[in-house]
Write a protein that holds these residues in place. Structure first.
Motif, PDB file in Angstrom:
ATOM      1  N   GLY A  87       0.825  -1.204   0.000  1.00  0.00           N
ATOM      2  CA  GLY A  87       0.000   0.000   0.000  1.00  0.00           C
ATOM      3  C   GLY A  87       0.853   1.244   0.000  1.00  0.00           C
ATOM      4  N   ASP A  88       0.203   2.387   0.031  1.00  0.00           N
ATOM      5  CA  ASP A  88       0.918   3.656   0.044  1.00  0.00           C
ATOM      6  C   ASP A  88       0.261   4.594   1.040  1.00  0.00           C
ATOM      7  OD1 ASP A  88      -1.356   4.782  -1.153  1.00  0.00           O
ATOM      8  OD2 ASP A  88      -0.564   4.464  -3.150  1.00  0.00           O
ATOM      9  N   ALA A  89       0.830   5.772   1.183  1.00  0.00           N
ATOM     10  CA  ALA A  89       0.354   6.720   2.185  1.00  0.00           C
ATOM     11  C   ALA A  89      -1.111   7.083   1.980  1.00  0.00           C
ATOM     12  CB  ALA A  89       1.218   7.974   2.163  1.00  0.00           C
ATOM     13  N   SER A  90      -1.576   7.129   0.737  1.00  0.00           N
ATOM     14  CA  SER A  90      -2.952   7.549   0.482  1.00  0.00           C
ATOM     15  C   SER A  90      -3.963   6.524   0.973  1.00  0.00           C
ATOM     16  CB  SER A  90      -3.154   7.821  -1.012  1.00  0.00           C
ATOM     17  OG  SER A  90      -2.968   6.633  -1.747  1.00  0.00           O
ATOM     18  N   SER A  91      -3.567   5.261   1.169  1.00  0.00           N
ATOM     19  CA  SER A  91      -4.501   4.240   1.643  1.00  0.00           C
ATOM     20  C   SER A  91      -4.289   3.951   3.123  1.00  0.00           C
ATOM     21  CB  SER A  91      -4.329   2.955   0.822  1.00  0.00           C
ATOM     22  OG  SER A  91      -3.035   2.413   1.050  1.00  0.00           O
ATOM     23  N   SER A  92      -3.502   4.753   3.795  1.00  0.00           N
ATOM     24  CA  SER A  92      -3.176   4.511   5.196  1.00  0.00           C
ATOM     25  C   SER A  92      -3.771   5.582   6.081  1.00  0.00           C
ATOM     26  CB  SER A  92      -1.660   4.514   5.363  1.00  0.00           C
ATOM     27  OG  SER A  92      -1.075   3.550   4.540  1.00  0.00           O
ATOM     28  N   ALA A  93      -3.743   5.326   7.375  1.00  0.00           N
ATOM     29  CA  ALA A  93      -4.253   6.323   8.308  1.00  0.00           C
ATOM     30  C   ALA A  93      -3.456   6.289   9.602  1.00  0.00           C
ATOM     31  CB  ALA A  93      -5.729   6.066   8.604  1.00  0.00           C
ATOM     32  N   VAL A  94      -3.146   7.461  10.100  1.00  0.00           N
ATOM     33  CA  VAL A  94      -2.542   7.651  11.405  1.00  0.00           C
ATOM     34  C   VAL A  94      -3.618   8.320  12.250  1.00  0.00           C
ATOM     35  CG1 VAL A  94      -0.708   8.823  12.689  1.00  0.00           C
ATOM     36  CG2 VAL A  94      -0.252   7.959  10.396  1.00  0.00           C
ATOM     37  N   TYR A  95      -3.840   7.821  13.453  1.00  0.00           N
ATOM     38  CA  TYR A  95      -4.908   8.388  14.264  1.00  0.00           C
ATOM     39  C   TYR A  95      -4.607   8.213  15.747  1.00  0.00           C
ATOM     40  CZ  TYR A  95      -6.325   3.472  14.221  1.00  0.00           C
ATOM     41  OH  TYR A  95      -6.333   2.109  14.324  1.00  0.00           O
ATOM     42  N   ILE A  96      -5.265   9.013  16.546  1.00  0.00           N
ATOM     43  CA  ILE A  96      -5.163   8.908  17.991  1.00  0.00           C
ATOM     44  C   ILE A  96      -6.354   8.082  18.463  1.00  0.00           C
ATOM     45  CG2 ILE A  96      -5.237  10.191  20.171  1.00  0.00           C
ATOM     46  CD1 ILE A  96      -3.736  12.470  18.680  1.00  0.00           C
ATOM     47  N   ILE A  97      -6.057   6.956  19.111  1.00  0.00           N
ATOM     48  CA  ILE A  97      -7.108   6.077  19.624  1.00  0.00           C
ATOM     49  C   ILE A  97      -7.775   6.732  20.826  1.00  0.00           C
ATOM     50  CG2 ILE A  97      -7.580   3.837  20.691  1.00  0.00           C
ATOM     51  CD1 ILE A  97      -5.099   2.782  19.066  1.00  0.00           C
ATOM     52  N   SER A  98      -6.957   7.216  21.734  1.00  0.00           N
ATOM     53  CA  SER A  98      -7.464   7.935  22.895  1.00  0.00           C
ATOM     54  C   SER A  98      -6.380   8.880  23.387  1.00  0.00           C
ATOM     55  CB  SER A  98      -7.881   6.976  24.025  1.00  0.00           C
ATOM     56  OG  SER A  98      -6.739   6.369  24.604  1.00  0.00           O
ATOM     57  N   PRO A  99      -6.800  10.012  23.923  1.00  0.00           N
ATOM     58  CA  PRO A  99      -8.169  10.439  24.202  1.00  0.00           C
ATOM     59  C   PRO A  99      -8.885  10.881  22.924  1.00  0.00           C
ATOM     60  CG  PRO A  99      -6.632  12.154  24.846  1.00  0.00           C
ATOM     61  CD  PRO A  99      -5.813  10.997  24.395  1.00  0.00           C
ATOM     62  N   LYS A 100     -10.172  10.970  23.015  1.00  0.00           N
ATOM     63  CA  LYS A 100     -11.004  11.394  21.887  1.00  0.00           C
ATOM     64  C   LYS A 100     -11.068  12.916  21.802  1.00  0.00           C
ATOM     65  CE  LYS A 100     -12.414   7.214  20.834  1.00  0.00           C
ATOM     66  NZ  LYS A 100     -11.705   6.504  19.798  1.00  0.00           N
ATOM     67  N   ASP A 101     -11.306  13.404  20.587  1.00  0.00           N
ATOM     68  CA  ASP A 101     -11.449  14.841  20.363  1.00  0.00           C
ATOM     69  C   ASP A 101     -12.575  15.392  21.228  1.00  0.00           C
ATOM     70  OD1 ASP A 101     -10.807  17.295  19.071  1.00  0.00           O
ATOM     71  OD2 ASP A 101     -12.514  17.034  17.725  1.00  0.00           O
ATOM     72  N   GLY A 102     -12.304  16.483  21.939  1.00  0.00           N
ATOM     73  CA  GLY A 102     -13.303  17.136  22.771  1.00  0.00           C
ATOM     74  C   GLY A 102     -13.421  16.557  24.174  1.00  0.00           C
TER      75      GLY A 102
END
Length: 138
Positions: free
Chosen positions: A24-39
């Motif tokens: 795969g490549d960067a366009s099919s990937s995701a970096v995210y914060i599991i916790s804490p949640k936004d807000g």
């Protein structure tokens, strides 16, 4: 259910966050914060869990296709410069050992968090940054 796999390549352990870790490549990937949640309102110290799909996590200095390591930006307004290593200071925290979680001592009030995946040399991987998460620390 997503499975994590530890692979040993050339004596170095890699955490593969999905079956696509080496494809795969960067366009099919995701970096995210599991916790804490936004807000979210949280009490300190704050544990931040990192998420990554479509790529693998490898320590800094390890050159392996479709792998990188996390950098956590705390209260940073501008994105790191493309093509240059991410700064290393209290607001740009490096996880060159391949870590996927940290605990922060943040002052009470509003804070922003963002993850950026860096390559073996701490240079941001194009397109691999999380959304900015805003939290309130009590």
């Amino acid at each position: 259910m997503k499975k994590n796999v530890i692979a040993v390549i050339g004596g170095t352990a890699f955490l593969l966050s999905s079956a696509l870790a080496f494809a795969g490549d960067a366009s099919s990937s995701a970096v995210y914060i599991i916790s804490p949640k936004d807000g979210e309102t949280v009490k300190g110290p704050v544990t931040v869990q990192f998420g990554l799909k479509g790529w693998g996590v490898a320590p800094a200095g390890v050159a392996k296709e479709n792998t990188g390591h996390h950098h956590l930006l705390v209260d940073v307004e501008a994105a790191p410069a493309a093509g240059a290593p991410i700064a290393k200071d209290d607001n740009h925290i490096h996880f060159g050992g391949g870590q996927t979680e940290t605990t922060l001592k943040l002052t009470p009030g509003k804070h922003t968090l963002q993850l950026v995946l860096g390559d073996k040399d701490h240079v941001p991987v194009e397109g691999l940054a999380s959304q900015v998460v805003t939290i309130n620390v009590e």
